[in-house]
Design a protein around this motif. Structure first.
Motif, PDB file in Angstrom:
ATOM      1  N   PRO B  85       0.809  -1.219   0.000  1.00  0.00           N
ATOM      2  CA  PRO B  85       0.000   0.000   0.000  1.00  0.00           C
ATOM      3  C   PRO B  85       0.842   1.268   0.000  1.00  0.00           C
ATOM      4  O   PRO B  85       0.465   2.257  -0.630  1.00  0.00           O
ATOM      5  CB  PRO B  85      -0.803  -0.125   1.297  1.00  0.00           C
ATOM      6  CG  PRO B  85      -0.897  -1.580   1.565  1.00  0.00           C
ATOM      7  CD  PRO B  85       0.367  -2.169   1.034  1.00  0.00           C
ATOM      8  N   GLN B  86       1.986   1.236   0.657  1.00  0.00           N
ATOM      9  CA  GLN B  86       2.792   2.461   0.695  1.00  0.00           C
ATOM     10  C   GLN B  86       3.277   2.886  -0.688  1.00  0.00           C
ATOM     11  O   GLN B  86       3.478   4.072  -0.938  1.00  0.00           O
ATOM     12  CB  GLN B  86       4.021   2.283   1.595  1.00  0.00           C
ATOM     13  CG  GLN B  86       3.713   2.394   3.059  1.00  0.00           C
ATOM     14  CD  GLN B  86       3.579   1.009   3.671  1.00  0.00           C
ATOM     15  OE1 GLN B  86       3.156   0.065   3.005  1.00  0.00           O
ATOM     16  NE2 GLN B  86       3.909   0.884   4.931  1.00  0.00           N
ATOM     17  N   GLU B 110      -3.756   9.021  14.508  1.00  0.00           N
ATOM     18  CA  GLU B 110      -2.885   7.915  14.098  1.00  0.00           C
ATOM     19  C   GLU B 110      -3.409   7.256  12.840  1.00  0.00           C
ATOM     20  O   GLU B 110      -2.656   6.901  11.938  1.00  0.00           O
ATOM     21  CB  GLU B 110      -2.844   6.849  15.189  1.00  0.00           C
ATOM     22  CG  GLU B 110      -1.921   7.145  16.316  1.00  0.00           C
ATOM     23  CD  GLU B 110      -1.987   6.037  17.343  1.00  0.00           C
ATOM     24  OE1 GLU B 110      -3.000   5.965  18.052  1.00  0.00           O
ATOM     25  OE2 GLU B 110      -1.056   5.248  17.413  1.00  0.00           O
ATOM     26  N   ASN B 111      -4.721   7.070  12.804  1.00  0.00           N
ATOM     27  CA  ASN B 111      -5.304   6.426  11.637  1.00  0.00           C
ATOM     28  C   ASN B 111      -5.079   7.255  10.388  1.00  0.00           C
ATOM     29  O   ASN B 111      -4.743   6.717   9.335  1.00  0.00           O
ATOM     30  CB  ASN B 111      -6.795   6.195  11.859  1.00  0.00           C
ATOM     31  CG  ASN B 111      -7.076   4.830  12.426  1.00  0.00           C
ATOM     32  OD1 ASN B 111      -6.970   3.833  11.733  1.00  0.00           O
ATOM     33  ND2 ASN B 111      -7.388   4.781  13.710  1.00  0.00           N
ATOM     34  N   MET B 114      -1.549   6.918   9.292  1.00  0.00           N
ATOM     35  CA  MET B 114      -0.956   5.588   9.400  1.00  0.00           C
ATOM     36  C   MET B 114       0.040   5.253   8.294  1.00  0.00           C
ATOM     37  O   MET B 114       1.097   4.699   8.553  1.00  0.00           O
ATOM     38  CB  MET B 114      -2.061   4.525   9.455  1.00  0.00           C
ATOM     39  CG  MET B 114      -1.554   3.156   9.853  1.00  0.00           C
ATOM     40  SD  MET B 114      -0.363   3.157  11.202  1.00  0.00           S
ATOM     41  CE  MET B 114      -1.422   3.069  12.626  1.00  0.00           C
ATOM     42  N   ASN B 115      -0.300   5.620   7.085  1.00  0.00           N
ATOM     43  CA  ASN B 115       0.630   5.280   6.005  1.00  0.00           C
ATOM     44  C   ASN B 115       1.970   5.972   6.196  1.00  0.00           C
ATOM     45  O   ASN B 115       3.019   5.408   5.907  1.00  0.00           O
ATOM     46  CB  ASN B 115       0.037   5.655   4.651  1.00  0.00           C
ATOM     47  CG  ASN B 115      -0.774   4.510   4.096  1.00  0.00           C
ATOM     48  OD1 ASN B 115      -0.267   3.402   4.008  1.00  0.00           O
ATOM     49  ND2 ASN B 115      -2.032   4.752   3.772  1.00  0.00           N
ATOM     50  N   LEU B 117       3.116   6.906   9.157  1.00  0.00           N
ATOM     51  CA  LEU B 117       3.733   6.327  10.347  1.00  0.00           C
ATOM     52  C   LEU B 117       4.450   5.030  10.021  1.00  0.00           C
ATOM     53  O   LEU B 117       5.478   4.712  10.594  1.00  0.00           O
ATOM     54  CB  LEU B 117       2.659   6.054  11.404  1.00  0.00           C
ATOM     55  CG  LEU B 117       2.115   7.277  12.113  1.00  0.00           C
ATOM     56  CD1 LEU B 117       0.907   6.912  12.943  1.00  0.00           C
ATOM     57  CD2 LEU B 117       3.195   7.887  12.977  1.00  0.00           C
ATOM     58  N   SER B 118       3.868   4.289   9.081  1.00  0.00           N
ATOM     59  CA  SER B 118       4.476   3.001   8.798  1.00  0.00           C
ATOM     60  C   SER B 118       5.550   3.112   7.732  1.00  0.00           C
ATOM     61  O   SER B 118       6.112   2.118   7.317  1.00  0.00           O
ATOM     62  CB  SER B 118       3.396   1.998   8.390  1.00  0.00           C
ATOM     63  OG  SER B 118       2.598   2.542   7.373  1.00  0.00           O
ATOM     64  N   LYS B 120       8.384   5.502   7.781  1.00  0.00           N
ATOM     65  CA  LYS B 120       9.525   6.366   8.173  1.00  0.00           C
ATOM     66  C   LYS B 120       9.386   7.787   7.647  1.00  0.00           C
ATOM     67  O   LYS B 120      10.287   8.351   7.046  1.00  0.00           O
ATOM     68  CB  LYS B 120      10.836   5.773   7.667  1.00  0.00           C
ATOM     69  CG  LYS B 120      11.107   4.397   8.223  1.00  0.00           C
ATOM     70  CD  LYS B 120      12.571   4.031   8.071  1.00  0.00           C
ATOM     71  CE  LYS B 120      12.876   2.692   8.693  1.00  0.00           C
ATOM     72  NZ  LYS B 120      12.308   1.543   7.971  1.00  0.00           N
ATOM     73  N   THR B 124       7.276  10.361  12.528  1.00  0.00           N
ATOM     74  CA  THR B 124       7.996   9.751  13.642  1.00  0.00           C
ATOM     75  C   THR B 124       9.445  10.186  13.576  1.00  0.00           C
ATOM     76  O   THR B 124       9.946  10.607  12.529  1.00  0.00           O
ATOM     77  CB  THR B 124       7.968   8.210  13.560  1.00  0.00           C
ATOM     78  OG1 THR B 124       8.556   7.820  12.325  1.00  0.00           O
ATOM     79  CG2 THR B 124       6.562   7.679  13.654  1.00  0.00           C
ATOM     80  N   GLY B 126      12.931   8.383  14.600  1.00  0.00           N
ATOM     81  CA  GLY B 126      13.601   7.199  15.128  1.00  0.00           C
ATOM     82  C   GLY B 126      12.648   6.230  15.777  1.00  0.00           C
ATOM     83  O   GLY B 126      12.943   5.669  16.824  1.00  0.00           O
ATOM     84  N   GLY B 127      11.493   6.053  15.189  1.00  0.00           N
ATOM     85  CA  GLY B 127      10.547   5.108  15.746  1.00  0.00           C
ATOM     86  C   GLY B 127       9.643   5.713  16.809  1.00  0.00           C
ATOM     87  O   GLY B 127       8.700   5.089  17.263  1.00  0.00           O
ATOM     88  N   PHE B 128       9.929   6.939  17.237  1.00  0.00           N
ATOM     89  CA  PHE B 128       9.095   7.571  18.256  1.00  0.00           C
ATOM     90  C   PHE B 128       8.057   8.483  17.629  1.00  0.00           C
ATOM     91  O   PHE B 128       8.341   9.203  16.668  1.00  0.00           O
ATOM     92  CB  PHE B 128       9.958   8.380  19.236  1.00  0.00           C
ATOM     93  CG  PHE B 128      10.925   7.518  19.975  1.00  0.00           C
ATOM     94  CD1 PHE B 128      10.475   6.542  20.844  1.00  0.00           C
ATOM     95  CD2 PHE B 128      12.287   7.661  19.788  1.00  0.00           C
ATOM     96  CE1 PHE B 128      11.357   5.725  21.519  1.00  0.00           C
ATOM     97  CE2 PHE B 128      13.182   6.846  20.452  1.00  0.00           C
ATOM     98  CZ  PHE B 128      12.714   5.877  21.322  1.00  0.00           C
ATOM     99  N   TYR B 129       6.892   8.447  18.214  1.00  0.00           N
ATOM    100  CA  TYR B 129       5.810   9.275  17.692  1.00  0.00           C
ATOM    101  C   TYR B 129       6.018  10.746  18.011  1.00  0.00           C
ATOM    102  O   TYR B 129       6.501  11.095  19.075  1.00  0.00           O
ATOM    103  CB  TYR B 129       4.479   8.846  18.348  1.00  0.00           C
ATOM    104  CG  TYR B 129       3.761   7.770  17.602  1.00  0.00           C
ATOM    105  CD1 TYR B 129       4.450   6.722  17.033  1.00  0.00           C
ATOM    106  CD2 TYR B 129       2.380   7.809  17.472  1.00  0.00           C
ATOM    107  CE1 TYR B 129       3.780   5.728  16.354  1.00  0.00           C
ATOM    108  CE2 TYR B 129       1.697   6.822  16.798  1.00  0.00           C
ATOM    109  CZ  TYR B 129       2.398   5.782  16.239  1.00  0.00           C
ATOM    110  OH  TYR B 129       1.732   4.800  15.575  1.00  0.00           O
ATOM    111  N   TRP B 131       3.566  13.131  18.672  1.00  0.00           N
ATOM    112  CA  TRP B 131       2.130  13.242  18.866  1.00  0.00           C
ATOM    113  C   TRP B 131       1.576  14.604  18.515  1.00  0.00           C
ATOM    114  O   TRP B 131       0.544  14.721  17.870  1.00  0.00           O
ATOM    115  CB  TRP B 131       1.769  12.916  20.320  1.00  0.00           C
ATOM    116  CG  TRP B 131       1.607  11.453  20.583  1.00  0.00           C
ATOM    117  CD1 TRP B 131       2.394  10.671  21.365  1.00  0.00           C
ATOM    118  CD2 TRP B 131       0.593  10.590  20.063  1.00  0.00           C
ATOM    119  NE1 TRP B 131       1.939   9.377  21.367  1.00  0.00           N
ATOM    120  CE2 TRP B 131       0.836   9.307  20.583  1.00  0.00           C
ATOM    121  CE3 TRP B 131      -0.497  10.779  19.204  1.00  0.00           C
ATOM    122  CZ2 TRP B 131       0.026   8.217  20.274  1.00  0.00           C
ATOM    123  CZ3 TRP B 131      -1.296   9.691  18.905  1.00  0.00           C
ATOM    124  CH2 TRP B 131      -1.029   8.431  19.438  1.00  0.00           C
TER     125      TRP B 131
END
Ligand SMILES: Nc1ncnc2c1ncn2[C@@H]1O[C@H](COP(=O)(O)OP(=O)(O)OP(=O)(O)O)[C@@H](O)[C@H]1O
Ligand SMILES: Nc1ncnc2c1ncn2[C@@H]1O[C@H](COP(=O)(O)OP(=O)(O)OP(=O)(O)O)[C@@H](O)[C@H]1O
Ligand SMILES: [Mg+2]
Ligand SMILES: [Mg+2]
Lengths: 339, 516, 341, 343
Positions: B85-86, B110-111, B114-115, B117-118, B120, B124, B126-129, B131
């Motif tokens: 999907p990405q 988040e929703n 999401m694309n 977020l997943s 990179k 985010t 380094g993996g951290f959100y 917010w």
């Protein structure tokens, strides 16, 4: 809930589609999925027999079936519960409880003792189901709790020692004393029960209802099925079959104690059900295949010992073979979610 | 896609997306056959077709969920392959799937992201959100679709409509993610939307046309004609027509889709009220859901209940069927008050309920169509506790014929039929009851193509003629006016108006007035 | 039944697990005897499960071998199925530690050669005495038992309680099951320490596996110099603790019996029956349901008992020379069944 | 049927306008329920054992006993959040613990690798977690059965490492005393567990790993459709769980001061029961690490309190079982409805 169920719905179906077939028969599933558990068992058995031919000549199969019989019964009960989408962690504790009760009653009650015992543990199973269905408690948590209660009950009833069946043991002797086609009666009892459950699931309203509950409980509920009672039935069957396994314990050992023979059937039972192709998510069960699941699970330690795996490494082998057996026999379909 | 300078110089006319001979089959089913089409920039393209025509499959190919068996996809003039999907998102394609695809335990923000977020993205580190940033971005996009949802809300706490708005907001996010002109794909986004939201969506689609392009799937032909510049019609996996809006009428589209004329709509001749009502409620109430609901329906009559989202009409129907409790008032079935009402008792008394959440509540997808058919009233295909498999298959074949269920294979798991055909089987399982007294239909036509809708409507009428009382929650007011003998209007859990259609003939506007 | 030719015999030693020091010692003894006799050996690891134990023994029988089996049964109730299986396969079995009370070898024919054990009551008595004496005949003790339904544990606890009758000022505060397991021994001791605090003067355990955890818990609580221990088995780690005078002689009492001796005696008994050197039906009852000598060990007489561990082979020679019932330090002392006080 | 009227008749009328901003519910009353139950248990036992229960000594014991299930609970919760389950805990603890003991200074005299022994222990956990994760995702075997198998594999590794030689003891002094040493009045073992819990909470709130675990638990297919590399993150989650079990195995070995293949005995059921009592759903997607922590404390307090209250060991499992059932029943009673599906 809705979203998840909605998406998982088509997922639980096997992928292969066969063209139109005879009316009255369900579409044949993937052949491997049907024959897998048997094939895996056969392969392992042949492997052991080739590596240690004496195993075959020495009546290995008979010994194997002796060991497999209680596992089979517990696995069949577990499979019924898995079939409606729940799990029963207490069934091995029921086996022991039944064995202790039977040991204590066999003398005074004689032939009525097994009946009383089975009736009692069937009620215990039904109580589990009742609490799951009507108390709406997740079965994993509930049966973890009843496991503790039953363990304590066994200890209290047996006064924390070994209880011996003092009289009338000859009543149970044929279970392991007589053989049919070279295999002990106890195993055939399991096979007959497996066949009956197979027929129940396939040919009765209750069986189909249980399948519907396992596949989509909401859908079954909206079709006016008594889904809650069907769950109770599944748990009651688990109790009943555990009770039969308890009878086998007494037939085999003549005595029972809380942590003795039969107390560790939980994990082998679950493993046998799943190696036998039962879907842990519910709705897919073939009791006949569980016979081979139980045989496989019983064969691994025996086979490992027979072919001379060092004792220290045997549990390692057991773990790997169980994973491999399930990996080989599981029905999977494209896009299916595996948890 | 990322490096625009590598793109062949094809000038302004390069379509946003071009498909050439794309095919996809599942086993022996050719879901998509040799489809070639273009989605030019700054255009809204409508995609229509019967249930199972291959629309959703085509869209899933375009969004990287399925890989085509053959054919070429070009985005902005360059061949692309979407493996996940990405990839499609990176090419500027956003999508609202036919089935809602939000993660209900995550927040709205988040929703929406999401694309990103997943993959990179800046969302985010380094993996951290991050917010704050996520929430701010989401709020901005939501504002664009006119939604006031707090981006921190858990999606599971939202209403169905709000969730659809989040879906749409997520699809729109692609133009944040890339600079290229986005292509937004909408698979039946409106079938679950209210009118004002549909209006917002229409506005948003028009503004999207300014920056990119839209591919829009719907079964509502009027809507398609209103919104789209061009309409592509699919049948049996193939593109059978590709027409400009000005060139066609709704009837033309219907004919292109189904291959036959649309039937003229006739109002059913009203039937008179019988002596004993099949079902009667007096002062029915359930705290927080509805109160003081009274009505009765006699055999052969039909009652439609209309109302806005949250009007409580669905709860009333579910209470009638025993799926939800009620705490005051009485319910009488066939003249007798009921006690300890449950779904099982309802079924035994000849009530039928066709829920709107078909796949969850209406059927057991893993069982075969024939098995589903006898799930209710199994006694008629059983002898004692045993099933009569042959009798059942015969019954199934008969009903398949009668309702034109396709494919004609009662052994196929019901979950593998298309939605419309599933609905036909669900109808059949209730209609075959020997003593059907009341049939409750909750949005029976949702998601059905026009042809299937006709079949289903015919069945409802047949049941009514056979003596069943019908309670209908229609998709549209027109449906209510066409089907019902009596219409109840509900608002905030109470009945606000009643129209007996044999006495007065209200218009849609009359009804609307009482609804809001 | 005909005697079995020596070259057809397989020795089989079945142990509860392979990681407990006592079980490790059993395996060592079985191996040493096998070497001495020049007869092949198989080890069965029951992994703590009756089911596994029985199935593995049956697997060996299934190969048609004539076995001389020594089995340390996981639970009493395992004995009948094992005996029956061995009987059916024409082998010989000696059971160690657990069997049903009314399941006597002489009722089962020659294939069930003997049942052997060390007295549990005596074990409990001698460790209780040592512990009570070490705290000056006055104070509070707690006890760690084995698995709840184990007869071995129950007899030892019965011995403990019996011996304490002679010490009216020694108070048994609590008995907790720790399932023979060091980790549980640790946890249960921690709980007991929290419950009774400094009241605890002594800790008794039914087996050294648990005392290892108990010692650790007491060390962590900083009370190793104030608490005395007594337990059964004199495992090598406990010998070290005694030798090093840990906590000023914290290990007050132990019993001496050895896994390697038990395994060898059991195997050798079966072996003699298999080769026809003894005829079980002609043996007196005390040789078929036997209690072997158990020595009480205190720090003072420790040295008398450590010598055997270093010379297992030498001990095997004595065993073969003197026979299963007459080898120091574990000669037959009386016949079973064990009587509870 | 087609809609001949345009516009006007589209579906239902506009919904009543919504309140402008709905805020998310951060804390719902159910969270409080578990905390209250814990407080209630403490109050009951404090009343029953006024002189022994709330002593600093006993509180430390409780905290110390909770440390291993707490650490394991972090991994177990993550796995359960994704909708899978990890049964391999005890086997992994055994393998990791034995590896650690044999690589640090011990009475068997094998080579001493210093702090690397701890790393090696955790690495064994990671490796077994990776094995579970890969088999589960690549071969698509249910996690229940994979981790059941890995349990035995871990136990087998531990047993092989133990071999048939003397028990390896850790020397007195050195790191053996670390877990029970007090810092700020609390045992180090508990402080370590607290670090794990805090890290776990951080992971579930602020990192992709944690958020994706929730997403996967809600629906794997939707997560996949949203571009989450589901299989990869599931592997990560199992690796984290393996690392937690590995760390717990090392800690348990330190506490025991000796190598033992069964160092993890009893941990699995305590941990899973704690996860369930805490309110994390076994179906995945709902719950959290803080809840598990409360569940662990409840069970540890219960176990300790029963011992202090002198309840017979024979019926202790019955009391724990009943409490588990009652806890879950009470927690789920308000949610009862005729349409609720409970597996
Ligand atoms: N995952 C799948 N596996 C097998 N067959 C499929 C799959 N998805 C689609 N099909 C087949 O492809 C055909 C087209 O399905 P598709 O979902 O694209 O229809 P559609 O045009 O979207 O219908 P609707 O209007 O109902 O949404 C179906 O008839 C079905 O047989
Ligand atoms: N796992 C599957 N295996 C085979 N076919 C499938 C599978 N999943 C879906 N299909 C097919 O895909 C097609 C589309 O499925 P879907 O559920 O989207 O129906 P639909 O036609 O879009 O429904 P609706 O009319 O409600 O929009 C159906 O025809 C169904 O047969
Ligand atoms: Mg579609
Ligand atoms: Mg559709």
């Amino acid at each position: 809930m809705s979203k998840k169920a909605l998406l998982e719905q088509p997922a639980s179906l096997p992928a292969a589609e066969a063209p139109k077939n005879k009316p009255g028969l369900r579409r044949p599933r993937n052949l491997w999925y049907t024959a897998g558990p048997f094939a895996v068992f056969l392969a392992l058995f042949v492997l052991v027999a080739v590596l240690r031919p004496a195993f075959l000549t020495g009546g290995g199969l008979a010994i194997l079936t002796v060991q497999a019989a209680p596992i089979l019964l517990v696995a069949l009960g577990q499979a019924m519960v898995l079939h409606v989408g729940s799990i029963d962690l207490s069934n091995a504790a029921i086996v022991i409880f039944a064995a202790i009760i039977l040991a204590q009653t066999l003398g005074p009650l004689g032939p009525a003792a097994p009946v009383v015992t089975i009736a009692l543990v069937t009620l215990i199973g039904a109580a589990n189901g009742f609490l799951v269905a009507f108390g709406q408690i997740p079965s994993f948590a509930l049966t973890l709790g009843t496991l503790g209660i039953l363990q304590a009950a066994s200890l209290v009833v047996s006064n924390a020692t070994t209880v011996y069946a003092t009289a009338n043991t000859q009543l149970l002797a044929p279970l392991f004393g007589t053989a049919l086609a070279g295999l002990p009666m106890a195993f055939w009892v399991g096979v007959v029960l497996a066949a009956s459950l197979w027929a129940m699931l396939r040919f009765t309203k209750a069986g189909e209802g249980m399948t519907a509950v396992g596949l989509n409980e909401t859908g079954a509920l909206f079709s006016g099925l008594q889904t809650r009672w069907l769950k109770v039935v599944a748990f009651a069957l688990s109790g009943l079959l555990a009770g039969v396994a308890g009878i086998l314990v007494i037939a085999q050992a003549g005595a029972a104690s809380s942590f003795g023979l039969g107390s560790d059937l939980l994990l082998p039972g679950i493993a046998a059900a799943i190696v036998g192709g039962t879907a842990i998510t519910g709705g897919t069960t073939n009791p006949i295949n569980i016979v081979f699941g139980a045989l496989t699970v019983a064969l691994v330690p025996i086979g490992a010992a027979a072919v001379g795996v060092t004792p220290q490494a045997q549990s390692l082998v057991y773990g790997l073979v169980i994973i491999a057996a399930v990996a080989l026999t599981m029905s999977r379909s494209r896009g299916e979610v595996v948890k | 896609m990322s490096n625009a300078s590598l793109a062949p110089r094809t000038g302004v006319e390069t379509p946003a997306l071009r498909l050439a001979n794309v095919s996809k089959s599942f086993g022996s089913t050719h879901a998509v056959k040799n489809v070639s089409l273009e989605i030019p920039r700054h255009e809204v393209v409508g995609l229509i077709g019967e249930n199972g025509a291959g629309k959703s499959t085509l869209l899933k190919i375009l969004t990287g969920l399925y890989q085509p068996d053959s054919g070429v996809i070009e985005a902005a003039g360059r061949p692309v392959r979407f493996r996940k999907p990405q990839d499609a998102v990176a090419a500027g394609i956003g999508v609202v799937h036919q089935e809602q695809s939000l993660l209900s335990n995550l927040s709205v923000a988040e929703n929406i992201a999401m694309n990103a977020l997943s993959s990179k993205d800046a969302a985010t580190r380094g993996g951290f959100y991050r917010w704050k940033r996520l929430n701010a971005e989401a709020a901005e996009i939501l504002a664009r679709v006119g939604s006031t949802i707090d981006p921190r809300t858990k999606v599971g706490d939202l209403s169905f409509v709000d969730r659809q708005m989040v879906e749409i907001a997520r699809a729109l996010r692609v133009d944040e993610a890339v600079h290229a002109a986005p292509l937004v794909i909408l698979d039946e986004p409106t079938s679950v939307l209210e009118r004002n939201e549909t209006a917002i969506l229409e506005r948003e689609i028009r503004s999207l046309r300014e920056i990119g392009s839209v591919l829009f799937v719907s079964h509502r032909l009027d809507e398609v004609l209103r919104i789209c510049d061009r309409v592509v019609v699919m049948r049996h996996g193939e593109v059978v027509a590709d027409v400009r809006r000005e060139e066609v009428t709704e009837d033309d589209l219907f004919r292109l889709m189904i291959g036959q004329e649309s039937r003229a709509r006739v109002r059913r001749a009203g039937s008179a009220a019988g002596e004993t009502p099949a079902v009667e409620v007096r002062g029915l109430g359930h705290r927080g859901h509805f109160k003081d609901v009274s009505f009765s329906v006699s055999a052969g009559r039909s009652l439609a209940i209309v109302g806005a989202m949250g009007s409580g009409r669905e709860s009333v129907c579910r209470a009638l069927f025993g799926a939800e409790p009620f705490d005051s008032g009485t319910l009488e079935v066939a003249g007798r008050p009921v006690q300890g009402w449950s779904m099982r008792k309802a079924v035994r008394k000849g009530l039928a309920y066709i829920p709107s959440e078909r796949k969850v509540e209406g059927m057991v997808g893993g069982l075969s169509a024939a098995e589903n058919l006898t799930l209710v009233h199994p006694r008629e295909a059983a002898r004692g506790p045993f099933l009569r498999r042959r009798a059942r298959v015969k019954a199934a074949e008969e009903w398949f014929e009668r309702l034109d269920v396709r494919p004609r294979d009662p052994h196929l798991p019901l979950g593998r039929f298309s939605g419309g055909n599933q609905q036909k089987v669900v109808m059949a399982k209730w209609l075959r009851a020997e003593e059907l007294s009341v049939i409750i239909l909750d949005h029976p036509l949702r998601g059905l193509d026009p042809g299937a809708s006709q079949t289903v409507n015919d069945q409802i009428r047949a049941a009514q003629e056979g003596g069943a009382a019908v309670i209908l929650l229609p998709d549209t007011l027109e449906e209510a006016l066409e089907m019902a003998d009596e219409i109840l209007v509900m608002r905030d859990g109470e009945i606000t108006a009643r129209f007996d259609l044999s006495v007065v003939a209200p218009t849609s506007l009359d009804l609307l007035e009482k609804m809001v | 039944q005909q005697p079995i030719d020596k070259k057809d015999i397989v020795l089989v030693a079945s142990v509860i697990n392979t990681t407990n020091p006592y079980m490790a010692s059993m395996i060592e003894g079985a191996k040493a005897l096998s070497k001495k006799l020049d007869v092949p050996l198989e080890i069965v690891d029951s992994e703590g499960s009756s089911q596994t134990e029985i199935s593995k023994i049956q697997a060996i029988l299934a190969q048609g071998k004539k076995v001389a089996l020594m089995v340390n049964t996981v639970a009493s109730s395992d004995a009948p199925p094992i005996v029956n299986a061995v009987k059916a396969a024409g082998g010989y079995v000696t059971v160690w530690w657990n069997k049903p009370d009314n399941f006597e070898p002489w009722d089962q024919g020659d294939n069930f050669v003997a049942f052997q054990k060390h007295s549990g009551v005596e074990s409990g008595q001698c460790t209780a005495k040592a512990l009570a004496d070490s705290i000056g005949g006055k104070g509070n003790i707690v006890a760690l038992a084995g698995v709840l339904d184990s007869t071995t544990s129950q007899t030892r606890v019965a011995g403990l309680k019996d011996a304490l009758k002679a010490y009216p000022d020694v108070n048994l505060l609590d008995t907790r099951p720790a399932n023979w397991d060091p980790q549980l021994g640790l946890k249960e001791t921690q709980n007991l320490l929290a419950k009774y605090g400094d009241k605890i003067d002594g800790i008794w355990a039914a087996d050294d596996g648990m005392i290892i955890g108990a010692v650790q818990a007491v060390k962590d609580a900083g009370r190793i110099n104030d608490v005395k221990f007594a337990s059964d088995g004199l495992y090598p780690p406990v010998i070290d603790m005694m030798k090093s005078k840990m906590g000023g002689g914290a290990i007050a009492g132990e019993t001496f019996h050895r896994g390697f001796m038990a395994a060898a005696i059991g195997l050798y008994t079966s072996y003699l029956a298999a080769t026809g050197e003894i005829k079980p039906s002609e043996l007196p009852k005390e040789k078929r349901n036997s209690l072997f000598k158990l020595s009480c060990v205190t720090p003072d007489n420790l040295a008398d008992h450590t010598k055997y561990d270093g010379d297992i082979d030498g001990w095997m020679d004595t065993l073969i020379e003197k026979g299963p019932w007459d080898t120091e330090p574990v000669p037959l002392v009386s016949g079973g069944p064990e009587k509870l006080p | 049927m087609t809609d001949k009227d345009t516009g006007a008749g589209l579906l239902e009328a506009p919904a009543p306008s919504q309140p402008p901003h709905r805020t998310r519910r951060r804390f719902d009353a159910k969270n409080l329920g578990e905390v209250l139950a814990l407080v209630g248990l403490i109050a009951v036992f404090a009343a029953l054992n006024p002189t022994t229960f709330l002593t600093p000594e006993n509180v430390r014991t409780i905290l110390d006993h909770s440390s291993i299930p707490l650490i394991v609970g972090v991994g177990a919760t993550l796995v359960i959040l994704t909708g899978s389950i990890d049964l391999s805990v005890e086997g992994v603890m055994g393998a990791a613990g034995m590896t650690f003991v044999l690589m640090t200074a011990n009475s068997r005299g094998s080579t001493d690798f210093g702090p690397w022994a701890i790393v090696a222990g955790i690495a064994v956990g990671v490796a077994l977690g990776l094995m579970s994760g890969l088999i589960h995702t690549r071969l698509r075997v249910p996690s229940f059965i994979v981790t059941l198998g890995v349990w035995f594999v871990g136990l087998g590794i531990a047993t092989v490492l133990f071999g048939d030689r003397a028990i390896p003891f850790l020397p007195d002094g050195g790191i053996k005393g670390w877990p029970s040493t007090l810092t700020f009045g609390l045992p180090n073992s508990f402080l370590l567990a607290a670090v794990f819990i805090l890290a776990g909470i951080f992971v579930t709130r602020f990192t992709r790993l944690g958020r994706f675990a929730y997403a996967i638990g809600d629906s794997e297919e939707i997560s996949q459709g949203n571009g989450i590399p589901v299989q990869r993150y599931k592997v990560y989650v199992f690796v984290v769980a393996g690392a937690c079990s590995g760390a717990a195995g090392v800690l348990a070995s330190l506490e025991l001061g000796a190598g033992s293949a069964t160092v993890g005995v009893g941990t699995l059921f305590v941990t899973i029961a704690a996860v369930v009592i805490g309110g994390t759903s076994l179906g995945g997607g709902k719950g959290g690490i803080l809840r598990t922590a409360i569940g662990v404390l409840m069970l540890t307090v219960l176990n300790n309190g029963l011992i202090l209250s002198g309840v017979s060991p024979n019926i202790q499992t019955a009391v724990s079982g009943t409490v588990l059932i009652v806890a879950v029943l009470v927690a789920s009673w308000p949610h009862r409805s005729r349409l609720r599906i409970v597996k």
